[in-house]
Design a protein around this motif. Sequence first.
Motif, mmCIF file in Angstrom:
data_model
loop_
_atom_site.group_PDB
_atom_site.id
_atom_site.type_symbol
_atom_site.label_atom_id
_atom_site.label_comp_id
_atom_site.label_asym_id
_atom_site.label_seq_id
_atom_site.Cartn_x
_atom_site.Cartn_y
_atom_site.Cartn_z
ATOM 1 N N LEU A 183 -25.067 35.337 -39.363
ATOM 2 C CA LEU A 183 -26.455 35.180 -39.802
ATOM 3 C C LEU A 183 -27.069 33.862 -39.304
ATOM 4 C CD1 LEU A 183 -26.122 36.397 -43.507
ATOM 5 C CD2 LEU A 183 -27.065 37.664 -41.561
ATOM 6 N N LEU A 184 -26.224 32.918 -38.921
ATOM 7 C CA LEU A 184 -26.701 31.630 -38.439
ATOM 8 C C LEU A 184 -27.086 31.726 -36.975
ATOM 9 C CD1 LEU A 184 -23.932 29.387 -40.025
ATOM 10 C CD2 LEU A 184 -26.221 29.826 -40.937
ATOM 11 N N LYS A 185 -27.956 30.863 -36.577
ATOM 12 C CA LYS A 185 -28.327 30.811 -35.164
ATOM 13 C C LYS A 185 -27.546 29.684 -34.507
ATOM 14 C CE LYS A 185 -32.904 32.817 -35.740
ATOM 15 N NZ LYS A 185 -32.442 34.082 -36.031
ATOM 16 N N VAL A 186 -26.249 29.947 -34.278
ATOM 17 C CA VAL A 186 -25.369 28.949 -33.687
ATOM 18 C C VAL A 186 -25.565 28.981 -32.168
ATOM 19 C CG1 VAL A 186 -22.976 28.224 -33.383
ATOM 20 C CG2 VAL A 186 -23.699 29.256 -35.549
ATOM 21 N N PRO A 187 -25.838 27.836 -31.575
ATOM 22 C CA PRO A 187 -26.000 27.810 -30.115
ATOM 23 C C PRO A 187 -24.759 28.365 -29.397
ATOM 24 C CG PRO A 187 -26.667 25.720 -31.087
ATOM 25 C CD PRO A 187 -26.027 26.520 -32.176
ATOM 26 N N ASN A 188 -24.993 29.033 -28.278
ATOM 27 C CA ASN A 188 -23.909 29.682 -27.534
ATOM 28 C C ASN A 188 -22.838 28.729 -27.042
ATOM 29 O OD1 ASN A 188 -25.033 32.208 -27.871
ATOM 30 N ND2 ASN A 188 -26.233 32.079 -25.977
ATOM 31 N N HIS A 189 -23.166 27.459 -26.850
ATOM 32 C CA HIS A 189 -22.174 26.514 -26.318
ATOM 33 C C HIS A 189 -21.140 26.077 -27.366
ATOM 34 C CE1 HIS A 189 -24.958 23.611 -28.153
ATOM 35 N NE2 HIS A 189 -23.925 22.804 -28.210
ATOM 36 N N ILE A 190 -21.371 26.431 -28.620
ATOM 37 C CA ILE A 190 -20.421 26.073 -29.677
ATOM 38 C C ILE A 190 -19.370 27.172 -29.807
ATOM 39 C CG2 ILE A 190 -20.106 25.583 -32.137
ATOM 40 C CD1 ILE A 190 -22.898 24.342 -32.126
ATOM 41 N N LYS A 191 -18.144 26.810 -29.535
ATOM 42 C CA LYS A 191 -17.026 27.750 -29.637
ATOM 43 C C LYS A 191 -16.646 27.905 -31.110
ATOM 44 C CE LYS A 191 -12.160 28.087 -28.466
ATOM 45 N NZ LYS A 191 -11.010 27.361 -27.949
ATOM 46 N N THR B 265 -13.796 25.593 -36.126
ATOM 47 C CA THR B 265 -12.605 26.384 -36.418
ATOM 48 C C THR B 265 -12.565 26.614 -37.919
ATOM 49 O OG1 THR B 265 -11.444 25.339 -34.567
ATOM 50 C CG2 THR B 265 -10.097 26.487 -36.193
ATOM 51 N N LEU B 266 -12.581 27.871 -38.316
ATOM 52 C CA LEU B 266 -12.546 28.230 -39.734
ATOM 53 C C LEU B 266 -11.177 28.816 -40.037
ATOM 54 C CD1 LEU B 266 -15.613 29.135 -38.513
ATOM 55 C CD2 LEU B 266 -15.954 29.057 -40.963
ATOM 56 N N VAL B 267 -10.537 28.286 -41.079
ATOM 57 C CA VAL B 267 -9.170 28.681 -41.427
ATOM 58 C C VAL B 267 -9.135 29.171 -42.868
ATOM 59 C CG1 VAL B 267 -6.789 27.873 -41.706
ATOM 60 C CG2 VAL B 267 -8.212 26.948 -39.852
ATOM 61 N N ASP B 268 -8.469 30.300 -43.079
ATOM 62 C CA ASP B 268 -8.218 30.777 -44.436
ATOM 63 C C ASP B 268 -6.976 31.651 -44.393
ATOM 64 O OD1 ASP B 268 -10.294 30.939 -47.090
ATOM 65 O OD2 ASP B 268 -8.536 32.233 -47.123
ATOM 66 N N ILE B 269 -6.267 31.706 -45.494
ATOM 67 C CA ILE B 269 -5.082 32.554 -45.587
ATOM 68 C C ILE B 269 -5.480 34.016 -45.836
ATOM 69 C CG2 ILE B 269 -4.711 32.282 -48.071
ATOM 70 C CD1 ILE B 269 -1.669 32.008 -47.370
ATOM 71 N N SER B 270 -6.703 34.211 -46.327
ATOM 72 C CA SER B 270 -7.178 35.537 -46.708
ATOM 73 C C SER B 270 -8.013 36.170 -45.599
ATOM 74 C CB SER B 270 -8.025 35.421 -47.981
ATOM 75 O OG SER B 270 -8.808 36.567 -48.172
ATOM 76 N N GLU B 271 -7.585 37.347 -45.169
ATOM 77 C CA GLU B 271 -8.362 38.096 -44.179
ATOM 78 C C GLU B 271 -9.752 38.431 -44.728
ATOM 79 O OE1 GLU B 271 -8.839 38.920 -40.521
ATOM 80 O OE2 GLU B 271 -6.744 38.628 -41.086
ATOM 81 N N GLY B 272 -9.828 38.719 -46.033
ATOM 82 C CA GLY B 272 -11.110 39.017 -46.668
ATOM 83 C C GLY B 272 -12.077 37.847 -46.613
ATOM 84 N N MET B 273 -11.568 36.644 -46.863
ATOM 85 C CA MET B 273 -12.435 35.457 -46.800
ATOM 86 C C MET B 273 -12.871 35.170 -45.365
ATOM 87 S SD MET B 273 -13.135 34.610 -49.811
ATOM 88 C CE MET B 273 -13.986 33.079 -49.515
ATOM 89 N N LEU B 274 -11.997 35.404 -44.408
ATOM 90 C CA LEU B 274 -12.390 35.231 -43.003
ATOM 91 C C LEU B 274 -13.480 36.238 -42.626
ATOM 92 C CD1 LEU B 274 -8.943 34.532 -41.311
ATOM 93 C CD2 LEU B 274 -10.841 32.923 -41.605
ATOM 94 N N HIS B 275 -13.369 37.455 -43.131
ATOM 95 C CA HIS B 275 -14.395 38.469 -42.889
ATOM 96 C C HIS B 275 -15.738 38.006 -43.470
ATOM 97 C CE1 HIS B 275 -16.118 42.428 -42.232
ATOM 98 N NE2 HIS B 275 -16.541 42.406 -43.494
ATOM 99 N N GLU B 276 -15.696 37.454 -44.690
ATOM 100 C CA GLU B 276 -16.920 36.916 -45.320
ATOM 101 C C GLU B 276 -17.505 35.783 -44.477
ATOM 102 O OE1 GLU B 276 -18.581 37.705 -48.254
ATOM 103 O OE2 GLU B 276 -17.294 39.477 -48.423
ATOM 104 N N ALA B 277 -16.635 34.908 -43.997
ATOM 105 C CA ALA B 277 -17.094 33.781 -43.175
ATOM 106 C C ALA B 277 -17.735 34.284 -41.880
ATOM 107 C CB ALA B 277 -15.930 32.845 -42.863
ATOM 108 N N LYS B 278 -17.124 35.270 -41.252
ATOM 109 C CA LYS B 278 -17.695 35.834 -40.013
ATOM 110 C C LYS B 278 -19.079 36.402 -40.276
ATOM 111 C CE LYS B 278 -13.292 36.996 -37.905
ATOM 112 N NZ LYS B 278 -12.313 38.048 -37.604
#
Length: 163
Positions: free
Chosen positions: A28-36, A10-23
């Motif tokens: 770019l990461l290869k996060v396994p599908n089972h990780i929500k 769960t990634l939390v930020d007050i800034s929509e811009g920072m959340l966009h950067e995080a997304k």
Amino acid sequence: TGPAGVTSLTLVDISEGMLHEAKAKVDLLKVPNHIKIEFIRADATTQLLSLFGGDSFDTVVDTFSLCVMGNDGAQACLGQMANVVKKEKDGGRILLIENTRSSSPLLGWYQDVTAQTAATVGGKGCVYNQDVTAMIKGTPHLNIVKEESFAAGLFRSYSCSVS
């Protein structure tokens, strides 16, 4: 993390811009599908407990954000983190990497003289001379398990638990 490792993020930020950067970075990461993975826009100084409830996370990680919250906001954020992470007896931990007031007298003095101006003029609001150690010690039930200093104390990492 549990016996199966990471099961959600769960990634939390007050800034929509920072959340966009995080997304963009997570994509770019290869996060396994089972990780929500969830991206939540929220104020970490006031909303974590009401959004997630107490003892909700195994681990809370915060990097270089306390300085942009000011001293009161940073203290409030630590309290929110302490409320949403599981207790030490249940394996909960809080991991921090933060700007801090240098342990070098000369650098510390320089930070004290320039911090407010630097935060206002070009530091994106970061007050880089906070005493994060004192803030942690001043947060009820939050305990420092390990503290490491880097670059003459300009940066510190903390591993904390909640009693």
